[in-house]
Motif scaffolding. Structure first.
Motif, PDB file in Angstrom:
ATOM      1  N   ARG A   1       0.852  -1.189   0.000  1.00 44.56           N
ATOM      2  CA  ARG A   1       0.000   0.000   0.000  1.00 44.56           C
ATOM      3  C   ARG A   1       0.883   1.232   0.000  1.00 44.56           C
ATOM      4  O   ARG A   1       1.950   1.236   0.623  1.00 44.56           O
ATOM      5  N   PRO A   2       0.447   2.280  -0.682  1.00 39.22           N
ATOM      6  CA  PRO A   2       1.289   3.485  -0.751  1.00 39.22           C
ATOM      7  C   PRO A   2       1.291   4.256   0.556  1.00 39.22           C
ATOM      8  O   PRO A   2       0.454   4.021   1.428  1.00 39.22           O
TER       9      PRO A   2
ATOM     10  N   THR B   1     -10.283   3.464  -9.519  1.00 39.30           N
ATOM     11  CA  THR B   1      -9.561   2.531  -8.651  1.00 39.30           C
ATOM     12  C   THR B   1      -9.597   2.993  -7.197  1.00 39.30           C
ATOM     13  O   THR B   1      -9.880   2.215  -6.295  1.00 39.30           O
ATOM     14  N   CYS B   2      -9.294   4.250  -6.986  1.00 35.83           N
ATOM     15  CA  CYS B   2      -9.248   4.769  -5.614  1.00 35.83           C
ATOM     16  C   CYS B   2     -10.638   5.177  -5.124  1.00 35.83           C
ATOM     17  O   CYS B   2     -10.960   4.977  -3.951  1.00 35.83           O
TER      18      CYS B   2
ATOM     19  N   CYS C   1     -12.451   2.555  -3.477  1.00 37.61           N
ATOM     20  CA  CYS C   1     -11.639   1.729  -2.579  1.00 37.61           C
ATOM     21  C   CYS C   1     -11.983   1.994  -1.118  1.00 37.61           C
ATOM     22  O   CYS C   1     -12.083   3.149  -0.703  1.00 37.61           O
TER      23      CYS C   1
ATOM     24  N   ASP D   1     -10.138   1.754   1.352  1.00 36.14           N
ATOM     25  CA  ASP D   1      -8.989   2.282   2.102  1.00 36.14           C
ATOM     26  C   ASP D   1      -8.605   3.705   1.717  1.00 36.14           C
ATOM     27  O   ASP D   1      -7.531   4.188   2.085  1.00 36.14           O
ATOM     28  N   LYS D   2      -9.461   4.365   0.948  1.00 40.89           N
ATOM     29  CA  LYS D   2      -8.997   5.640   0.387  1.00 40.89           C
ATOM     30  C   LYS D   2      -8.678   6.694   1.437  1.00 40.89           C
ATOM     31  O   LYS D   2      -7.835   7.550   1.222  1.00 40.89           O
TER      32      LYS D   2
ATOM     33  N   ASP E   1      -4.757   6.367   2.797  1.00 47.43           N
ATOM     34  CA  ASP E   1      -3.581   6.853   2.064  1.00 47.43           C
ATOM     35  C   ASP E   1      -3.893   7.919   1.023  1.00 47.43           C
ATOM     36  O   ASP E   1      -2.993   8.426   0.379  1.00 47.43           O
TER      37      ASP E   1
ATOM     38  N   GLY F   1      -4.856   7.667  -1.831  1.00 46.12           N
ATOM     39  CA  GLY F   1      -4.389   7.290  -3.162  1.00 46.12           C
ATOM     40  C   GLY F   1      -2.882   7.396  -3.340  1.00 46.12           C
ATOM     41  O   GLY F   1      -2.380   7.254  -4.449  1.00 46.12           O
ATOM     42  N   GLY F   2      -2.144   7.654  -2.245  1.00 45.65           N
ATOM     43  CA  GLY F   2      -0.678   7.682  -2.330  1.00 45.65           C
ATOM     44  C   GLY F   2      -0.154   8.972  -2.927  1.00 45.65           C
ATOM     45  O   GLY F   2      -0.735  10.035  -2.741  1.00 45.65           O
TER      46      GLY F   2
ATOM     47  N   ALA G   1      -4.231   5.836  -9.124  1.00 43.58           N
ATOM     48  CA  ALA G   1      -3.683   5.299  -7.875  1.00 43.58           C
ATOM     49  C   ALA G   1      -2.153   5.267  -7.973  1.00 43.58           C
ATOM     50  O   ALA G   1      -1.603   5.056  -9.057  1.00 43.58           O
ATOM     51  N   ASP G   2      -1.497   5.494  -6.862  1.00 49.11           N
ATOM     52  CA  ASP G   2      -0.043   5.333  -6.794  1.00 49.11           C
ATOM     53  C   ASP G   2       0.277   3.867  -7.146  1.00 49.11           C
ATOM     54  O   ASP G   2      -0.236   2.953  -6.501  1.00 49.11           O
TER      55      ASP G   2
ATOM     56  N   CYS H   1       0.597   0.675  -4.966  1.00 48.56           N
ATOM     57  CA  CYS H   1      -0.582  -0.058  -4.492  1.00 48.56           C
ATOM     58  C   CYS H   1      -0.830  -1.292  -5.365  1.00 48.56           C
ATOM     59  O   CYS H   1      -0.857  -1.190  -6.587  1.00 48.56           O
TER      60      CYS H   1
ATOM     61  N   ARG I   1      -3.451  -2.688  -5.897  1.00 46.17           N
ATOM     62  CA  ARG I   1      -4.728  -2.596  -6.601  1.00 46.17           C
ATOM     63  C   ARG I   1      -4.619  -1.698  -7.833  1.00 46.17           C
ATOM     64  O   ARG I   1      -5.566  -1.577  -8.599  1.00 46.17           O
TER      65      ARG I   1
HETATM   66  S1  SF4 Z   1      -3.904   3.773  -3.637  1.00 46.75           S
HETATM   67 FE1  SF4 Z   1      -4.729   1.686  -3.413  1.00 46.75          FE
HETATM   68  S2  SF4 Z   1      -5.319   1.513  -1.247  1.00 46.75           S
HETATM   69 FE2  SF4 Z   1      -5.034   3.697  -1.686  1.00 46.75          FE
HETATM   70  S3  SF4 Z   1      -7.065   4.459  -2.243  1.00 46.75           S
HETATM   71 FE3  SF4 Z   1      -6.069   3.897  -4.165  1.00 46.75          FE
HETATM   72  S4  SF4 Z   1      -6.655   1.757  -4.554  1.00 46.75           S
HETATM   73 FE4  SF4 Z   1      -7.123   2.192  -2.395  1.00 46.75          FE
END
Ligand code: SF4
Ligand code: SF4
Lengths: 91, 375
Positions: B239-240, B304-305, B308, B310-311, B314, B316-317, B332-333, B336, B338
């Motif tokens: 994960r980022p 993607t983010c 998610c 888990d947004k 992080d 999105g990193g 997304a970074d 990740c 995903r």
């Molecule tokens: S970077 Fe990955 S864990 Fe973070 S919000 Fe985006 S998909 Fe989710």
């Protein structure tokens, strides 16, 4: 952790930290190399009185008077234990 | 607080990073200054910086880092530190130690400097010279002594990478010997010069595991005497990182030419204009400029983010990493797993395992290389 803080101890903000009021955050903060802890109101009110001259008992009495409350001794002692564990205070 | 955990009105720019100059006598192969630094415009004047300090403090900044390049190369450093101190900043100097004489250390102490973070390339003279291309090892020992003598907390930082990670025990021992209270062993992040040199610098998983094990052994051995932080390279994570603790959330960087950025590498991002402190006040820059608002919160996210769970963790990193590795700063970074572009990171890791870095020479940071790369 060690023994709980004594009522006649005179805690002071440790040299590793600087305590100051931040207008923009409306809070007391502890500053240290490249970091900051923002204190909530009660923590700030306790910490600002930790100047090495007041005893814990005096701090409790002052807070009870300032906030028109009683029975704060336990809460203050609990916070000071935590603060000592974090090395925010010494003495 | 809104549902995303980001308040509608952003908080103040608590952290001001003043990058005083891109000039530096060293030539680190992992340097975090932009690759085209040599083509950057003229440096801000003393008066410009004094104004930036006042405006940032008025906007709520409280931590101030003076960095570079090598900030000791600015002969007005003492003036700036004194003003920052007077304004109520906690002042941090991030230096390689070059130029920190006993006289300047005393002047900085008198100006109210709170903290020096001394960066150290390596513990072995040979490798140190190899990595920084200059003979700096003895100097850092002298500077460490100066820091102690002036009563500053002794905080050392060493960038870790493939070529020094196997010497981590010696690096820690040296830090202990120099009386460091904090040691940050920060794995190189792959931006700027380090990205150019990624094949040579990215460690293998086995190297990282060993280094973490050794670090833990030293933590046990020394206990409270030295606090050691070990920062794993994000390429090796699933994960980022929550980059800069959120875009435009707490960090404000001002580059040597006055460009205001949400992080020191954001200038690379396409289609985004960042304001200059010569033209706009800090408060307007922070709250109103397009550059600072673009990636605040999570409204900018792609699918993607956005979907998610888990947004919030992080956000999105890192936007720069998304741009560098996936070609789109709103993706997304790719660190990740995903991310649709995660294979780019896996590929870099596979190259590290295969030792691809042996095939090409390191590119050392210097103005000539910078001008060539800026093309
Ligand atoms: S970077 Fe990955 S864990 Fe973070 S919000 Fe985006 S998909 Fe989710
Ligand atoms: S990383 Fe090295 S070359 Fe880059 S600014 Fe810092 S000391 Fe100078």
């Amino acid at each position: 952790m060690s023994t709980p803080v004594a009522m006649d101890a005179c805690p002071r903000v440790s040299r590793r930290f600087r305590l100051q009021w931040e207008e923009a955050q409306q809070a007391w903060v502890l500053l240290y190399p490249e970091g900051m802890v923002k204190l909530n109101q009660s923590a700030g009110e306790i910490m600002r009185r930790c100047d090495g001259s007041r005893t814990v008992a005096a701090i409790v009495a002052e807070l009870e008077q300032a906030f028109g409350a009683s029975g704060l001794a336990d809460d203050v002692a609990k916070f000071l234990d935590l603060a000592r564990g974090q090395q925010w205070i010494e003495g | 607080m809104s549902a995303t955990g980001i308040s509608a009105q952003p908080g103040p720019p608590l952290w001001l990073l003043a990058e005083l100059t891109y000039r530096c006598p060293l030539h680190c192969a992992f340097c975090y200054n932009p690759v085209d630094f040599a083509t950057s415009g003229p440096e801000l004047s003393t008066d410009d910086w004094l104004r930036v300090l006042r405006e940032a403090r008025a906007a709520g900044s409280v931590q101030c880092g003076f960095s570079g390049g090598e900030p000791m190369l600015r002969d007005d450093l003492e003036v700036l530190v004194a003003e920052a101190h007077r304004l109520g900043f906690y002042t941090n100097l991030l230096t390689s130690g070059v130029g920190l004489t006993p006289e300047r250390a005393a002047a900085l102490k008198a100006a109210g400097l709170d903290h020096i973070q001394l960066s150290f390339q390596d513990s072995t003279r040979e490798l140190n010279d190899f990595l920084s291309h200059t003979r700096t090892f003895d100097l850092k020992q002298r500077v460490a002594t100066l820091i102690k003598e002036n009563g500053w907390p002794m905080v050392m930082n060493c960038v870790i990478h493939r070529l020094n990670i196997d010497y981590i025990d010696r690096i820690i021992e040296m830090a202990v010997e120099l009386g460091a209270e904090y040691l940050e062993l920060a794995n190189s992040q792959y931006y700027s010069w380090a990205l150019l040199n990624r094949d040579q610098l990215l460690p293998t998983r086995a190297q990282i595991e060993r280094a973490e094990r050794v670090t833990n052994e030293y933590r046990e051995k020394y206990g409270d005497r030295i606090r050691i932080f070990f920062v794993v390279p994000d390429y090796h994570e699933k994960r980022p990182k929550k980059c800069m603790n959120g875009w435009g959330n707490v960090f404000l960087t001002v580059t040597p030419d006055g460009t205001a950025l949400p992080c020191h590498t954001a200038k690379m991002l396409p289609g985004l204009a960042f304001p200059n402190v010569r033209d706009l006040g800090v408060r307007e820059i922070w709250y109103e400029s397009e550059g600072f608002n673009r990636y605040r919160g999570d409204g900018w996210m792609k699918e993607t983010c956005r979907s998610c769970p888990d947004k919030e963790k992080d956000l999105g990193g890192c936007r720069c990493q998304a741009y560098m590795l996936a070609g789109d700063p709103a993706e997304a970074d790719p660190v990740c797993d995903r991310s649709p572009a995660h294979h780019v990171v896996l590929d870099a890791l596979a190259r590290a395992e295969a030792g691809k870095g042996r095939e090409v020479p390191l590119v050392f940071r210097d103005p000539a290389a910078s001008r060539r790369l800026a093309g």
